[in-house]
Enzyme design. Sequence first.
Site, mmCIF file in Angstrom:
data_model
loop_
_atom_site.group_PDB
_atom_site.id
_atom_site.type_symbol
_atom_site.label_atom_id
_atom_site.label_comp_id
_atom_site.label_asym_id
_atom_site.label_seq_id
_atom_site.Cartn_x
_atom_site.Cartn_y
_atom_site.Cartn_z
ATOM 1 C CE LYS A 152 25.387 12.011 10.926
ATOM 2 N NZ LYS A 152 25.803 10.777 11.643
ATOM 3 C CG LEU A 153 24.422 18.864 5.473
ATOM 4 C CD1 LEU A 153 24.080 19.465 4.101
ATOM 5 C CD2 LEU A 153 24.200 19.908 6.574
ATOM 6 C CE LYS A 154 21.319 12.303 11.595
ATOM 7 N NZ LYS A 154 21.541 10.845 11.572
ATOM 8 C CG ASP A 180 23.243 9.501 8.898
ATOM 9 O OD1 ASP A 180 22.812 8.517 8.255
ATOM 10 O OD2 ASP A 180 23.395 9.492 10.137
ATOM 11 C CG ASN A 182 19.595 8.140 10.275
ATOM 12 O OD1 ASN A 182 19.788 9.364 10.298
ATOM 13 N ND2 ASN A 182 20.245 7.316 11.073
ATOM 14 C CD GLU A 205 26.271 8.140 9.404
ATOM 15 O OE1 GLU A 205 26.727 9.302 9.281
ATOM 16 O OE2 GLU A 205 25.894 7.689 10.495
ATOM 17 C CE LYS A 254 25.464 6.317 15.554
ATOM 18 N NZ LYS A 254 24.152 6.293 14.863
ATOM 19 N N GLY A 282 27.461 9.137 17.144
ATOM 20 C CA GLY A 282 26.875 9.692 18.363
ATOM 21 C C GLY A 282 25.410 9.328 18.462
HETATM 22 O O1 SMG Z 1 25.101 12.454 18.977
HETATM 23 O O2 SMG Z 1 25.651 14.120 17.682
HETATM 24 C C1 SMG Z 1 24.987 13.128 17.943
HETATM 25 C C2 SMG Z 1 23.970 12.688 16.927
HETATM 26 C C3 SMG Z 1 24.626 12.129 15.739
HETATM 27 O O3 SMG Z 1 23.349 11.989 13.755
HETATM 28 C C4 SMG Z 1 23.658 11.462 14.787
HETATM 29 N N1 SMG Z 1 23.180 10.252 15.163
HETATM 30 O O4 SMG Z 1 22.370 7.964 12.570
HETATM 31 O O5 SMG Z 1 24.225 8.763 13.156
HETATM 32 C C5 SMG Z 1 23.021 8.694 13.307
HETATM 33 C C6 SMG Z 1 22.278 9.486 14.362
HETATM 34 C C7 SMG Z 1 21.477 8.577 15.238
HETATM 35 C C8 SMG Z 1 20.732 9.247 16.319
HETATM 36 S S1 SMG Z 1 19.541 10.304 15.729
HETATM 37 C C9 SMG Z 1 18.443 10.651 16.984
HETATM 38 MG MG MG Z 2 23.945 7.529 11.182
#
Ligand code: SMG
Ligand code: MG
Length: 360
Positions: A152-154, A180, A182, A205, A254, A282
């Site tokens: 998964k790439l942010k 993702d 956000n 996402e 979550k 996560g």
């Molecule tokens: O726990 O591997 C993990 C992080 C997964 O990207 C992740 N979480 O939006 O899904 C999300 C983010 C939220 C936390 S980012 C600090």
């Molecule tokens: Mg997310």
Amino acid sequence: MPLVAPFRTSFGTEHDRDVLLVRAASPESEGWGECVAMSEPLYSSEYVDGAAEVIRRFLLPEVAALAKAGDLTVARAEAAFARVKGHPMAKASVLTALLDLSLRTAGLSFGSYLGAVRASVPAGVSVGIMPSVPALLDAVATYLAQGYVRIKLKIEPGWDLAPVQAVRERFGDEILLQVDANTAYTLADARHLARLDPFDLLLIEQPLPEDDLRGHASLARLIRTPVCLDESITSARAAADAIALGATSVVNVKPGRVGGYLEARRVHDVCAASGVPVWCGGMLETGIGRAANVALAALPNFTLPGDTSASDRYFARDITRPFVLEDGHVAVPDGPGLGVTPDPDILAEITTATEWLPLS
Ligand code: SMG
Ligand code: MG
């Protein structure tokens, strides 16, 4: 707890994890819960010091009242917490500690209690925004070599098409890839986001703000990549609404975001009933939160790999025995309750403050 590497998302950069743990103790046993709120209210409105205050002032008095009446169960505590508006992460941490305590007392694992149907779960990894594309490709190469089965790439405006294209070109069309945002985009970016379509992503996402369900429904009609909601899914009802509106065709579950594992299971059930696949998100959890997440991810409708990475993706030294990757999978603990406990020495070393709140 210091992270092994900084983790950058569209809302900020985490260098370490400020962890709030809840321990529930009875004469027979104890239970643990991890609060997933971050130090600042940037992912959602909760933050760790605020969660501690809510627990201390509003949640524990509810637990104490139930205990005094001889009525304390996890389900009753969940119902009592409903009087307090919001604060799902604070609630989840207390409910998880109570659930762990009662399951340990009963000798039942989280997985069997929740309805796990697998002994291990496939692990994905969430890769932060990097200083450069070459740095990203190195990180992805390392994770793939370790066996992670999904990347998964942010993303954020300015870091979206190029990193996705580079990862596809370097690692091919076979790898499971998703992004993702956000909440970093608006519906006005729909045409830009449609340019991700040719890369055959599993999903995008949470591209739009948390409260923009209608925007997500519109976006879903304008792009081919399936839309998956994270921040917007605050309850099983929110999941049902988002599905009915066409705002989401995959759901990130979550437990902290929805107020605990009972509600997380309801989200799973609502999605299953609608034919919507789910996966486990996560929040950079320690082994305590990870143990429960991995158990949840073993439920039948968790059909996509989750952000349930191994401990060493986050921490040089976890507070529990580390979760490890075996053939791209993480084993579901099978001991009573969470099946793991914090190592007292490690805990003592990293603890910055402890507060003991007797219920009577
Ligand atoms: O726990 O591997 C993990 C992080 C997964 O990207 C992740 N979480 O939006 O899904 C999300 C983010 C939220 C936390 S980012 C600090
Ligand atoms: Mg997310």
